[in-house]
Design a protein around this motif. Structure first.
Motif, PDB file in Angstrom:
ATOM      1  N   MET A 128       1.214  -1.429   0.047  1.00 36.63           N
ATOM      2  CA  MET A 128      -0.147  -0.450   0.254  1.00 36.63           C
ATOM      3  C   MET A 128       0.658   0.978  -0.227  1.00 36.63           C
ATOM      4  SD  MET A 128      -3.372   0.923   2.779  1.00 36.63           S
ATOM      5  CE  MET A 128      -3.711   2.509   2.665  1.00 36.63           C
ATOM      6  N   ILE A 129       2.124   1.804   0.471  1.00 35.16           N
ATOM      7  CA  ILE A 129       3.017   2.167   0.967  1.00 35.16           C
ATOM      8  C   ILE A 129       3.252   2.180  -0.586  1.00 35.16           C
ATOM      9  CG2 ILE A 129       5.096   3.165   2.089  1.00 35.16           C
ATOM     10  CD1 ILE A 129       4.276   1.387   4.343  1.00 35.16           C
ATOM     11  N   THR A 130       3.913   1.349  -1.226  1.00 32.13           N
ATOM     12  CA  THR A 130       5.092   0.846  -2.210  1.00 32.13           C
ATOM     13  C   THR A 130       4.117   1.858  -3.912  1.00 32.13           C
ATOM     14  OG1 THR A 130       6.177  -0.158  -1.474  1.00 32.13           O
ATOM     15  CG2 THR A 130       5.765  -0.231  -4.170  1.00 32.13           C
ATOM     16  N   LEU A 131       2.531   1.585  -3.859  1.00 30.50           N
ATOM     17  CA  LEU A 131       1.783   2.076  -4.712  1.00 30.50           C
ATOM     18  C   LEU A 131       1.245   3.405  -4.361  1.00 30.50           C
ATOM     19  CD1 LEU A 131      -0.974  -1.117  -4.789  1.00 30.50           C
ATOM     20  CD2 LEU A 131       0.089   0.099  -6.445  1.00 30.50           C
ATOM     21  N   SER A 132       1.760   3.843  -3.365  1.00 27.58           N
ATOM     22  CA  SER A 132       1.267   5.518  -2.576  1.00 27.58           C
ATOM     23  C   SER A 132       2.692   6.102  -3.121  1.00 27.58           C
ATOM     24  CB  SER A 132       0.747   5.849  -0.982  1.00 27.58           C
ATOM     25  OG  SER A 132       1.134   7.020  -0.945  1.00 27.58           O
ATOM     26  N   PHE A 133       3.717   5.330  -2.252  1.00 30.45           N
ATOM     27  CA  PHE A 133       4.774   6.380  -2.797  1.00 30.45           C
ATOM     28  C   PHE A 133       4.917   6.585  -4.188  1.00 30.45           C
ATOM     29  CE2 PHE A 133       9.281   7.224  -3.172  1.00 30.45           C
ATOM     30  CZ  PHE A 133       9.130   8.310  -2.813  1.00 30.45           C
ATOM     31  N   VAL A 134       5.178   5.692  -4.979  1.00 35.50           N
ATOM     32  CA  VAL A 134       5.321   5.370  -6.189  1.00 35.50           C
ATOM     33  C   VAL A 134       4.886   6.606  -6.909  1.00 35.50           C
ATOM     34  CG1 VAL A 134       5.498   4.169  -9.288  1.00 35.50           C
ATOM     35  CG2 VAL A 134       6.361   3.518  -6.684  1.00 35.50           C
ATOM     36  N   GLN A 135       3.228   6.255  -6.738  1.00 37.20           N
ATOM     37  CA  GLN A 135       2.465   7.299  -7.640  1.00 37.20           C
ATOM     38  C   GLN A 135       3.050   8.965  -7.261  1.00 37.20           C
ATOM     39  OE1 GLN A 135      -1.608   5.762  -8.879  1.00 37.20           O
ATOM     40  NE2 GLN A 135      -1.182   4.702  -6.635  1.00 37.20           N
ATOM     41  N   VAL A 136       2.930   9.015  -6.504  1.00 38.42           N
ATOM     42  CA  VAL A 136       3.274  10.639  -5.849  1.00 38.42           C
ATOM     43  C   VAL A 136       4.968  10.924  -6.025  1.00 38.42           C
ATOM     44  CG1 VAL A 136       3.722  11.838  -3.687  1.00 38.42           C
ATOM     45  CG2 VAL A 136       2.099  10.086  -3.476  1.00 38.42           C
ATOM     46  N   PHE A 137       5.608  10.165  -6.418  1.00 37.53           N
ATOM     47  CA  PHE A 137       7.186  10.168  -6.526  1.00 37.53           C
ATOM     48  C   PHE A 137       6.885  10.956  -8.186  1.00 37.53           C
ATOM     49  CE2 PHE A 137      11.242   8.126  -8.419  1.00 37.53           C
ATOM     50  CZ  PHE A 137      12.115   9.403  -8.199  1.00 37.53           C
ATOM     51  N   PHE A 138       6.874  10.084  -8.847  1.00 34.78           N
ATOM     52  CA  PHE A 138       6.587  10.556 -10.345  1.00 34.78           C
ATOM     53  C   PHE A 138       5.358  11.513 -10.762  1.00 34.78           C
ATOM     54  CE2 PHE A 138       8.154   6.144 -10.302  1.00 34.78           C
ATOM     55  CZ  PHE A 138       9.395   6.249 -11.560  1.00 34.78           C
ATOM     56  N   PHE A 139       4.880  11.295  -9.956  1.00 30.29           N
ATOM     57  CA  PHE A 139       3.702  12.606 -10.575  1.00 30.29           C
ATOM     58  C   PHE A 139       4.905  14.070  -9.491  1.00 30.29           C
ATOM     59  CE2 PHE A 139      -0.451  14.488  -9.538  1.00 30.29           C
ATOM     60  CZ  PHE A 139      -0.950  15.095 -10.525  1.00 30.29           C
ATOM     61  N   SER A 140       5.012  14.255  -9.060  1.00 27.65           N
ATOM     62  CA  SER A 140       5.996  15.026  -8.675  1.00 27.65           C
ATOM     63  C   SER A 140       7.142  15.708  -9.796  1.00 27.65           C
ATOM     64  CB  SER A 140       7.166  15.147  -7.367  1.00 27.65           C
ATOM     65  OG  SER A 140       7.911  14.387  -6.975  1.00 27.65           O
ATOM     66  N   LEU A 141       7.256  14.806 -10.959  1.00 29.66           N
ATOM     67  CA  LEU A 141       8.157  14.653 -11.891  1.00 29.66           C
ATOM     68  C   LEU A 141       7.318  14.498 -13.264  1.00 29.66           C
ATOM     69  CD1 LEU A 141      10.201  11.958 -10.945  1.00 29.66           C
ATOM     70  CD2 LEU A 141      11.245  14.475 -10.184  1.00 29.66           C
ATOM     71  N   GLY A 142       6.039  14.800 -13.009  1.00 26.97           N
ATOM     72  CA  GLY A 142       4.943  15.557 -14.301  1.00 26.97           C
ATOM     73  C   GLY A 142       4.352  14.332 -14.801  1.00 26.97           C
ATOM     74  N   ILE A 143       4.627  13.656 -14.059  1.00 28.56           N
ATOM     75  CA  ILE A 143       3.977  11.636 -14.528  1.00 28.56           C
ATOM     76  C   ILE A 143       2.568  11.368 -14.111  1.00 28.56           C
ATOM     77  CG2 ILE A 143       4.646   9.499 -15.709  1.00 28.56           C
ATOM     78  CD1 ILE A 143       7.476  10.061 -15.195  1.00 28.56           C
ATOM     79  N   SER A 144       1.722  11.045 -14.747  1.00 29.30           N
ATOM     80  CA  SER A 144       0.038  11.296 -14.051  1.00 29.30           C
ATOM     81  C   SER A 144       0.029  10.190 -13.296  1.00 29.30           C
ATOM     82  CB  SER A 144      -1.054  11.634 -15.276  1.00 29.30           C
ATOM     83  OG  SER A 144      -2.175  11.135 -14.322  1.00 29.30           O
ATOM     84  N   PRO A 145      -0.085  10.553 -12.181  1.00 29.12           N
ATOM     85  CA  PRO A 145      -0.476   9.030 -11.452  1.00 29.12           C
ATOM     86  C   PRO A 145      -1.493   8.209 -12.072  1.00 29.12           C
ATOM     87  CG  PRO A 145      -0.798  10.344 -10.018  1.00 29.12           C
ATOM     88  CD  PRO A 145      -1.238  11.723 -11.205  1.00 29.12           C
ATOM     89  N   TRP A 146      -2.274   8.228 -13.503  1.00 28.65           N
ATOM     90  CA  TRP A 146      -2.954   7.217 -13.891  1.00 28.65           C
ATOM     91  C   TRP A 146      -2.404   6.016 -14.709  1.00 28.65           C
ATOM     92  CZ3 TRP A 146      -7.603   7.226 -11.860  1.00 28.65           C
ATOM     93  CH2 TRP A 146      -8.258   8.607 -11.206  1.00 28.65           C
ATOM     94  N   VAL A 147      -1.431   6.748 -15.656  1.00 30.87           N
ATOM     95  CA  VAL A 147      -0.366   5.544 -15.562  1.00 30.87           C
ATOM     96  C   VAL A 147       0.031   4.354 -15.125  1.00 30.87           C
ATOM     97  CG1 VAL A 147       1.995   5.347 -16.478  1.00 30.87           C
ATOM     98  CG2 VAL A 147       0.521   7.181 -16.900  1.00 30.87           C
ATOM     99  N   TRP A 148      -0.313   4.100 -13.576  1.00 29.70           N
ATOM    100  CA  TRP A 148      -0.614   3.620 -13.200  1.00 29.70           C
ATOM    101  C   TRP A 148      -1.097   1.818 -12.853  1.00 29.70           C
ATOM    102  CZ3 TRP A 148       5.028   2.412 -12.478  1.00 29.70           C
ATOM    103  CH2 TRP A 148       5.938   3.830 -12.401  1.00 29.70           C
ATOM    104  N   GLY A 149      -2.872   2.733 -13.847  1.00 26.84           N
ATOM    105  CA  GLY A 149      -3.887   1.782 -13.696  1.00 26.84           C
ATOM    106  C   GLY A 149      -3.749   0.597 -13.984  1.00 26.84           C
ATOM    107  N   ALA A 150      -2.893   0.544 -14.521  1.00 29.02           N
ATOM    108  CA  ALA A 150      -2.958  -0.896 -15.957  1.00 29.02           C
ATOM    109  C   ALA A 150      -2.474  -1.703 -14.421  1.00 29.02           C
ATOM    110  CB  ALA A 150      -1.985  -1.533 -16.717  1.00 29.02           C
ATOM    111  N   ILE A 151      -1.186  -1.580 -13.604  1.00 32.74           N
ATOM    112  CA  ILE A 151      -0.236  -2.670 -12.790  1.00 32.74           C
ATOM    113  C   ILE A 151      -1.513  -2.408 -11.369  1.00 32.74           C
ATOM    114  CG2 ILE A 151       1.291  -2.162 -10.972  1.00 32.74           C
ATOM    115  CD1 ILE A 151       2.954  -1.094 -13.378  1.00 32.74           C
TER     116      ILE A 151
END
Length: 205
Positions: free
Chosen positions: A1-24
């Motif tokens: 749960m922490i990993t899923l949250s942090f990965v999305q937040v980290f990449f979003f802070s670099l401009g990559i939308s969290p929706w990219v991770w939907g398939a995973i």
């Protein structure tokens, strides 16, 4: 749960939308929720916390959007910086409905180290608190399908968890996120105010 949250937040802070991770993430979320629904139908308690509803729909981990920027937006409304105050007023509507893109790209949080760091911290602390609250029976684990993350909290929190204690946890987490954002915000705000003063002085010359 922490990993899923942090990965999305980290990449979003670099401009990559969290929706990219939907398939995973979505297959994990769907399987867990289906098991919770089946458990409740069988007269048992739901046990799987990591669902879309927990991560997004209850709007505790994503309070104001990915990275929980609602407290930051509230701080911006009273900023000493004219630019940040104006942005805060423009962004508060979307942020209340957990749409953070205007704030992320407008403030900007993206590629701004002083604002990226507290966002990462929120992306770790939020899931830990929510997981503990649900695991220890202090907040109901979602067992209904409501995959809409744009309902403002704490309305969504109570609606999805079917637990009035969601209001309490909204207040607690808002305070926690505010405490995380505040010191970084003050440094960033000071920098912006100094830039505005310097710009004004240069125009005056």
């Amino acid at each position: 749960m922490i990993t899923l949250s942090f990965v999305q937040v980290f990449f979003f802070s670099l401009g990559i939308s969290p929706w990219v991770w939907g398939a995973i993430r979505n297959p994990v979320f769907a399987t867990a929720l289906a098991a919770n629904i089946a458990a409740v139908a069988a007269g048992q308690d739901p046990v799987y916390i990591v669902t879309y509803e927990t991560m997004f729909a209850i709007a505790l981990i994503t309070m104001g959007g990915q990275g929980s920027p609602l407290p930051l937006n509230v701080l911006m409304l009273r900023s000493k910086s004219k630019r940040l105050r104006a942005l805060g007023r423009v962004c508060i509507g979307p942020t209340i409905f957990n749409i953070s893109e205007p704030l992320m790209y407008g403030a900007p949080v993206v590629f701004t180290p002083m604002l990226m760091l507290p966002m990462w911290i929120c992306g770790i602390v939020g899931p830990i608190i929510v997981w503990c609250a649900m695991r220890f029976g202090l907040l109901n684990i979602p067992s209904i399908s409501l995959q809409v993350g744009q309902i403002p909290a704490p309305i969504s929190t109570v609606l999805v968890t079917q637990d009035w204690r969601g209001v309490i946890w909204f207040v607690v987490l808002f305070a926690v996120y505010m405490a995380i954002w505040y010191p970084f915000w003050k440094v960033y705000e000071k920098q912006e105010v100094e830039k505005e003063k310097e710009k004004l002085e240069n125009h005056g010359e």
